[in-house]
Design a protein around this motif. Structure first.
Motif, PDB file in Angstrom:
ATOM      1  N   ASN A  32       0.812  14.286  -7.541  1.00 43.49           N
ATOM      2  CA  ASN A  32       0.078  13.304  -6.739  1.00 43.49           C
ATOM      3  C   ASN A  32      -1.048  13.994  -5.991  1.00 43.49           C
ATOM      4  O   ASN A  32      -1.197  15.216  -6.063  1.00 43.49           O
ATOM      5  CB  ASN A  32       1.008  12.573  -5.764  1.00 43.49           C
ATOM      6  CG  ASN A  32       1.549  13.500  -4.689  1.00 43.49           C
ATOM      7  OD1 ASN A  32       1.955  14.618  -4.961  1.00 43.49           O
ATOM      8  ND2 ASN A  32       1.564  13.034  -3.455  1.00 43.49           N
ATOM      9  N   ASN A  86      -1.204   0.416 -13.622  1.00 41.92           N
ATOM     10  CA  ASN A  86      -2.332  -0.020 -12.795  1.00 41.92           C
ATOM     11  C   ASN A  86      -2.728   1.010 -11.739  1.00 41.92           C
ATOM     12  O   ASN A  86      -3.408   0.679 -10.768  1.00 41.92           O
ATOM     13  CB  ASN A  86      -1.990  -1.356 -12.111  1.00 41.92           C
ATOM     14  CG  ASN A  86      -0.756  -1.248 -11.216  1.00 41.92           C
ATOM     15  OD1 ASN A  86      -0.070  -0.235 -11.236  1.00 41.92           O
ATOM     16  ND2 ASN A  86      -0.490  -2.293 -10.450  1.00 41.92           N
ATOM     17  N   ASP A  87      -2.297   2.255 -11.919  1.00 42.11           N
ATOM     18  CA  ASP A  87      -2.578   3.290 -10.918  1.00 42.11           C
ATOM     19  C   ASP A  87      -3.788   4.113 -11.335  1.00 42.11           C
ATOM     20  O   ASP A  87      -3.694   4.950 -12.242  1.00 42.11           O
ATOM     21  CB  ASP A  87      -1.359   4.199 -10.756  1.00 42.11           C
ATOM     22  CG  ASP A  87      -1.574   5.284  -9.707  1.00 42.11           C
ATOM     23  OD1 ASP A  87      -2.604   5.216  -8.991  1.00 42.11           O
ATOM     24  OD2 ASP A  87      -0.730   6.185  -9.603  1.00 42.11           O
ATOM     25  N   GLU A 143      -5.080   6.554  -9.843  1.00 42.61           N
ATOM     26  CA  GLU A 143      -4.915   7.962  -9.479  1.00 42.61           C
ATOM     27  C   GLU A 143      -4.047   8.725 -10.468  1.00 42.61           C
ATOM     28  O   GLU A 143      -3.984   9.948 -10.425  1.00 42.61           O
ATOM     29  CB  GLU A 143      -4.312   8.072  -8.075  1.00 42.61           C
ATOM     30  CG  GLU A 143      -5.177   7.489  -6.981  1.00 42.61           C
ATOM     31  CD  GLU A 143      -6.527   8.175  -6.895  1.00 42.61           C
ATOM     32  OE1 GLU A 143      -6.573   9.420  -7.016  1.00 42.61           O
ATOM     33  OE2 GLU A 143      -7.533   7.468  -6.724  1.00 42.61           O
ATOM     34  N   ASP A 154      10.755   0.600  -9.615  1.00 42.81           N
ATOM     35  CA  ASP A 154       9.688   0.590  -8.631  1.00 42.81           C
ATOM     36  C   ASP A 154      10.111  -0.239  -7.423  1.00 42.81           C
ATOM     37  O   ASP A 154      11.140  -0.925  -7.438  1.00 42.81           O
ATOM     38  CB  ASP A 154       8.452  -0.022  -9.300  1.00 42.81           C
ATOM     39  CG  ASP A 154       7.176   0.352  -8.587  1.00 42.81           C
ATOM     40  OD1 ASP A 154       7.246   1.118  -7.625  1.00 42.81           O
ATOM     41  OD2 ASP A 154       6.116  -0.144  -9.001  1.00 42.81           O
ATOM     42  N   SER A 212      -1.194  -3.179   0.327  1.00 45.12           N
ATOM     43  CA  SER A 212      -1.747  -1.907   0.774  1.00 45.12           C
ATOM     44  C   SER A 212      -1.894  -1.934   2.293  1.00 45.12           C
ATOM     45  O   SER A 212      -1.834  -2.999   2.922  1.00 45.12           O
ATOM     46  CB  SER A 212      -3.107  -1.670   0.133  1.00 45.12           C
ATOM     47  OG  SER A 212      -4.057  -2.616   0.620  1.00 45.12           O
ATOM     48  N   ARG A 246      -1.505   5.448  -0.225  1.00 46.09           N
ATOM     49  CA  ARG A 246      -1.267   5.032  -1.597  1.00 46.09           C
ATOM     50  C   ARG A 246       0.011   4.221  -1.739  1.00 46.09           C
ATOM     51  O   ARG A 246       0.205   3.544  -2.744  1.00 46.09           O
ATOM     52  CB  ARG A 246      -1.164   6.270  -2.492  1.00 46.09           C
ATOM     53  CG  ARG A 246      -2.461   7.004  -2.709  1.00 46.09           C
ATOM     54  CD  ARG A 246      -3.396   6.211  -3.592  1.00 46.09           C
ATOM     55  NE  ARG A 246      -2.767   5.812  -4.835  1.00 46.09           N
ATOM     56  CZ  ARG A 246      -3.198   4.822  -5.594  1.00 46.09           C
ATOM     57  NH1 ARG A 246      -4.242   4.124  -5.227  1.00 46.09           N
ATOM     58  NH2 ARG A 246      -2.576   4.529  -6.718  1.00 46.09           N
ATOM     59  N   ARG A 302       2.981   1.353  -1.155  1.00 45.52           N
ATOM     60  CA  ARG A 302       2.982  -0.110  -1.076  1.00 45.52           C
ATOM     61  C   ARG A 302       3.899  -0.563   0.052  1.00 45.52           C
ATOM     62  O   ARG A 302       4.912   0.075   0.349  1.00 45.52           O
ATOM     63  CB  ARG A 302       3.440  -0.694  -2.408  1.00 45.52           C
ATOM     64  CG  ARG A 302       2.447  -0.439  -3.537  1.00 45.52           C
ATOM     65  CD  ARG A 302       3.074  -0.678  -4.886  1.00 45.52           C
ATOM     66  NE  ARG A 302       3.842  -1.913  -4.900  1.00 45.52           N
ATOM     67  CZ  ARG A 302       4.787  -2.174  -5.795  1.00 45.52           C
ATOM     68  NH1 ARG A 302       5.089  -1.278  -6.704  1.00 45.52           N
ATOM     69  NH2 ARG A 302       5.439  -3.317  -5.767  1.00 45.52           N
TER      70      ARG A 302
END
Length: 474
Positions: A177, A257-258, A260, A275, A283, A439, A441
């Motif tokens: 990350n 959909n990330d 990064e 998840d 966000s 980042r 949620r």
């Protein structure tokens, strides 16, 4: 060997049980002739483990060519002994390179006709690369942008592999990350399929002889492979006594959909490692909330630090002031100061007194939790301003406090087991960065405020009660 020299070179030796485990991750090595790359080979522990596995698997067929890089002359002498021994018991040819691996690999990649490797086994050096250094310039010549030697070695190994070639590497998990490693993640994901990831639960066990506290991960990659499900395994340490493994769809490893391209490492069964619930899809920007690293860097403000409050001082909060999910201030007898003297310079770093959620940036190796949050309440202080030290992350709104129920809801949410497990899936750092918290949620503002009001009514709540409440909100 001298520890300072090893530190300068980023050297960390591979324990034998880890080397054996890494060699065991490769598919059965029965194919005729193999070409093995071992960059940063040390005394040859990884090559030895690989060759022993190959001798067992090959059924008397083929031969092995080993290319091992090692720039340290002491280690290189031991490496020569290791490879010479294996030449005696199998059809092994070896070439020991005392060249700079980055420079030599870049030359090989640019020389298109060079023979590619079929296997690579790596424990690369761990050291930052200066953005203006010669190494950084060389890497850019072959399309590699990265900030550490370990990721540079892995990227070069990928580039040097033939299609279908396999790479096993033990590296820090920090690449999973954060913005600095995004180009490396994109490079890796575009060229390889991740087949297996192994995580050590105890940060200080995999390289305990070297006092390494970085969380480490072992990767099995296939160059040009079709990405399928990924096996994720764990063990507490290098004894592998409590080894456990589960297969996960790739959609749980890298979220579609990330942008990064964070790499998540779920550590339980599929149903345990899913998840966050869809209801928790907001966000911080959706909430109108910001998070920042505490702006007071204590060693730069030494003259203004005070052990206990004095006139013309404001509270200075550290992680040491955490008491459960609350703040205890002042705290006599601790090693850190409690107050900051007001000066024209220190005033620039202060926040107005108010309700804040704060998160510790660092967790100790003994702690099971990565996320630890506490509530800052204005009634605890009799000043107009507060100082937050650099080892804290502060949730705020335009550098002002939050509504109390929202702040308390954030503290409760961040202290839940579900969120801690989710955070660990993509963060292997020993620290919690503000970027990582951005980042993440979150539930909606209304849901968080409902959670905060629930927490306010109950006061101290058990972990079990909190976790049940979080699940009910989902």
């Amino acid at each position: 060997m001298d520890r300072k020299q090893r530190s300068a070179l980023g050297q960390f030796m591979t324990p034998s049980r880890v080397a054996d485990f890494m060699a065991g991750l490769f598919s059965p090595i029965r194919d005729g002739n193999i070409r093995l790359l071992d960059a940063g080979a040390g005394i040859g522990s990884l090559s030895a483990a690989f060759l022993e596995r190959w001798v067992r698997d090959r059924q008397g067929l083929g031969h092995a060519d080993v290319t091992a890089y090692e720039i340290d002359p002491v280690l290189r002498a031991r490496l020569a002994e290791t490879l010479a021994h294996h030449a005696e018991i199998g059809s092994v040819m070896s070439e020991i390179m005392d060249a700079d691996f980055i420079e030599d690999a870049v030359n090989r990649i640019q020389f298109q006709d060079v023979q590619r490797f079929t296997y690579a086994i790596l424990n690369p050096p761990y050291k930052k690369i200066n953005s203006r250094s010669r190494h950084r310039h060389l890497l850019r010549q072959v399309g590699i942008e990265t900030v550490n030697l370990y990721s540079a070695f892995v990227a070069l190994a990928i580039a040097l592999m033939q299609t279908g070639g396999q790479i096993v590497a033990i590296i820090p998990r920090s690449f999973c990350n954060g913005p600095y490693y995004k180009p490396f993640r994109e490079f890796l994901l575009a060229r390889t399929a991740i087949r297996h990831m192994h995580l050590f639960d105890a940060r200080d066990k995999a390289f305990q002889d070297d006092d390494v506290l970085q969380e480490n991960i072992i990767l099995l990659l296939e160059r040009g492979g079709e990405q399928r499900e990924v096996t994720v395994s764990t063990s507490t340490d290098d004894s592998f006594a409590d080894y456990a493994a589960h297969a996960h769809p790739f959609s749980q490893i890298v979220l579609a959909n990330d942008p990064e391209r964070f790499i998540h490492v779920p550590t339980g069964a599929v149903h345990e490692a899913s998840d966050l619930p869809d209801a928790f899809s907001h966000s911080l920007a959706d909430l109108g909330v910001e998070v920042s690293t505490g702006p007071v860097v204590d060693f730069r403000a030494r003259d203004a630090l005070r052990d206990l409050p004095e006139p013309d001082c404001v509270p200075l909060l550290y992680p040491a002031h955490f008491s459960g999910q609350a703040i205890e201030w002042p705290r006599a007898g601790m090693k850190k100061p409690n107050a900051l003297r007001l000066t024209p310079e220190t005033k620039k770093a202060l926040f107005p007194n108010g309700h804040y959620a704060v998160v510790r940036r660092f967790s100790s190796k003994e702690e099971k939790r990565r996320l630890v949050a506490a509530m800052v309440s204005p009634e605890l202080f009799k000043t107009e301003s507060l100082g937050f030290e650099n080892h804290l992350n502060v949730f705020h709104k335009s550098r002002r406090g939050l509504p109390e129920d929202l702040a308390r809801g954030l503290v409760a949410y961040l202290n839940s087991s579900m969120v801690d497990a989710y955070f660990r899936r993509f963060s292997g750092h020993t620290q919690v960065n503000a970027t990582d918290l951005r980042r993440m949620r979150y539930p909606s503002s209304n849901t968080l405020r409902e959670l905060g009001r629930w927490a306010m009514k109950r006061g101290a709540v058990s972990q079990e009660s909190l976790d049940k409440k979080i699940l009910a909100l989902a």
